[in-house]
Scaffold this active site. Structure first.
Site, PDB file in Angstrom:
ATOM      1  N   ASP A   1       0.770  -1.220  -0.064  1.00 37.75           N
ATOM      2  CA  ASP A   1      -0.075  -0.154  -0.177  1.00 37.75           C
ATOM      3  C   ASP A   1       0.893   1.220  -0.051  1.00 37.75           C
ATOM      4  O   ASP A   1       1.592   1.570   0.902  1.00 37.75           O
ATOM      5  CB  ASP A   1      -0.857   0.005   1.317  1.00 37.75           C
ATOM      6  CG  ASP A   1      -1.796   0.955   1.262  1.00 37.75           C
ATOM      7  OD1 ASP A   1      -2.082   1.694   0.216  1.00 37.75           O
ATOM      8  OD2 ASP A   1      -2.336   1.342   2.381  1.00 37.75           O
TER       9      ASP A   1
ATOM     10  N   ASP B   1      -2.707   6.832  -5.438  1.00 36.57           N
ATOM     11  CA  ASP B   1      -2.856   5.678  -4.323  1.00 36.57           C
ATOM     12  C   ASP B   1      -3.315   4.505  -4.916  1.00 36.57           C
ATOM     13  O   ASP B   1      -4.035   4.514  -5.784  1.00 36.57           O
ATOM     14  CB  ASP B   1      -3.876   6.625  -3.263  1.00 36.57           C
ATOM     15  CG  ASP B   1      -4.166   5.438  -2.208  1.00 36.57           C
ATOM     16  OD1 ASP B   1      -3.219   5.101  -1.637  1.00 36.57           O
ATOM     17  OD2 ASP B   1      -5.408   5.090  -1.974  1.00 36.57           O
TER      18      ASP B   1
END
Length: 449
Positions: A120, A325
């Site tokens: 992530d 992201d």
């Protein structure tokens, strides 16, 4: 940190890894397969649940920038670790929903044991579920990491620099056990969390081994983590996996997110690479920073065009801070930008396909399959400062949410103060290069081939 979830897809996890040769630095870039997940690593939620989780991540990212991170779960999550005598109710297992979409395999310990973890870009601290799970460990694929089986495992004390760095990495103040062991707590959107002992052990990543890798050995973990063993962070922070590997491979990484559809059509060729390979073929945009959260990756979106024609919005509409992201699925655009983009696409698609009711945050949906509608979806180009762009194909623009219903895979920000986010639906099949040392982000088409 940040993290979370999204469209969950079935795929087979490979057992091997390879190295991409890098001629520009002494050590080659490390290269691992990267997978989009459903089924095997999640108990697949409905698409509405997936969108709700995506929305929770977006709200969480905005709360981080507004310094409104919630820590309400901390007393319950850490009392058994600190030895506190306070009373707390037992935690109820949360639904094992997916996080961040993309998984790879890492090894921990000596000898190494291998585990499937979420990667992530919005998270700093890496953590993994550990025996003996003093509180609660969510269901995962494969066994938990067992520290007692590793010859090189160490708990870190509260006196270490790494423990002092936890506040910046997790936005939560670390705690100490009665034996002076450093206790971390990582909290995320929708009350998801991991708490446990800050630790050090050997990390096996691709063909490389890093001794002294600092990570969280999770003893109480619950929330939006799917059936992964944990989460490994790639944010701009000294405790992230990226920064710890950078001593040998430089502060750079790249990935290609394989394509996936809600109806189970999974692309191949996804990868995560640590270290720089050749810069040829990429278009770069400056990597920006924001003092409200310097760990995230900010870029400047400068224009959006449809069929080569810029949509009709003022330049000021693009002034909203924008991040890229890996853990957000649906891109969030400034409201004026989304409104204009939506109008152009609806005008074209609705000429042949009837509009249907909105599906959660997706408010432009049509009666037709992806294969049918994709034939008339025009090219959409997202342009960034410096000349970099994402030339989106139909699979990056529309998404079949259920058989016979296809929606635009963008959403607008209802709050003008919210950040814009370039989500993973728009990044799929592009190679995305993060050159932290060079302060730039690059895009290359066809990266998963």
């Amino acid at each position: 940190m940040g993290l979370l979830f999204v469209l969950f897809f079935a795929l087979v996890l490979r057992q091997t890894s390879s190295i991409r040769v890098n001629q520009e630095i002494k050590n080659p870039a490390l290269h691992l397969p990267l997978y989009h997940v459903q089924g095997r690593l999640t108990d697949s939620p409905s698409f509405l649940d997936a969108l709700a989780l995506d929305d929770a991540r977006v709200k969480f990212l905005n709360s981080r920038l507004n310094k409104k991170n919630t820590t309400a779960v901390l007393p319950a999550a850490t009392s058994s670790l600190t030895g506190s005598k306070s009373v707390s109710a037992p935690l109820n297992p949360g639904e094992p929903l997916g996080v961040a979409n993309y998984y790879t395999k890492v090894g921990l310990g000596t000898p190494p044991t291998y585990h499937l973890v979420v990667v992530d870009t919005g998270s700093s601290l890496s953590w993994i579920q550990c025996e003996p799970c003093e509180g609660y460990c969510h269901p995962q694929v494969g066994p938990h990491f067992n520290p007692s089986a590793s010859n090189t495992y160490q708990k870190l004390s509260c006196d270490t620099n790494q423990c002092s760095s936890l506040k910046e990495a997790t936005l939560n103040t670390p705690m100490c056990s009665r034996s002076n062991t450093c206790i971390y707590t990582a909290t995320y959107g929708d009350q998801s969390f991991s708490a446990g002992y800050l630790s050090r052990d050997s990390l096996s990543f691709g063909s490389d081994t890093l001794s002294g890798f600092v990570f969280g050995c999770g003893q109480e973990n619950d929330g939006l983590f799917g059936k992964s063993a944990g989460l490994f962070g790639l944010a701009k922070n000294p405790l992230s996996m990226l920064y710890q590997l950078s001593t040998k491979h430089g502060k750079a990484f790249a990935y290609c997110l394989p394509s996936a559809t809600l109806l189970g059509q999974i692309g191949s060729g996804g990868f995560l690479s640590i270290g720089l390979s050749s810069n040829s073929g990429y278009k770069f945009t400056p990597m920006l920073s924001n003092s409200r959260d310097p760990t995230l990756y900010f870029v400047k979106l400068s224009a959006v065009s449809v069929s080569g024609k810029p949509i009709g919005v003022a330049a000021a509409a693009y002034s909203v801070p924008t991040i890229i992201d890996s853990g957000t699925t649906i891109s969030r655009l400034p409201s004026p930008v989304y409104t204009a983009l939506r109008a152009e696409l609806v005008k074209i698609i609705s000429s042949k396909f009837k509009m249907t009711e909105p599906v959660s945050i997706l408010d432009a949906c049509f009666a037709g399959s992806f294969d049918e509608i994709s034939a008339i979806v025009p090219s959409v180009d997202m342009m960034f400062q410096g000349g970099a762009d994402l030339n989106l194909k139909p699979q990056n623009v529309v998404l079949e949410v259920e058989k016979g219903t296809t929606c635009l895979s963008f959403a607008g920000n209802s709050n003008l103060e919210d950040i814009a986010i370039i989500g993973n639906q728009q990044q799929q099949t592009f190679e995305v290069v993060y050159d932290i040392a060079g302060s730039k982000i690059g895009f290359g088409a066809g990266g998963c081939s």
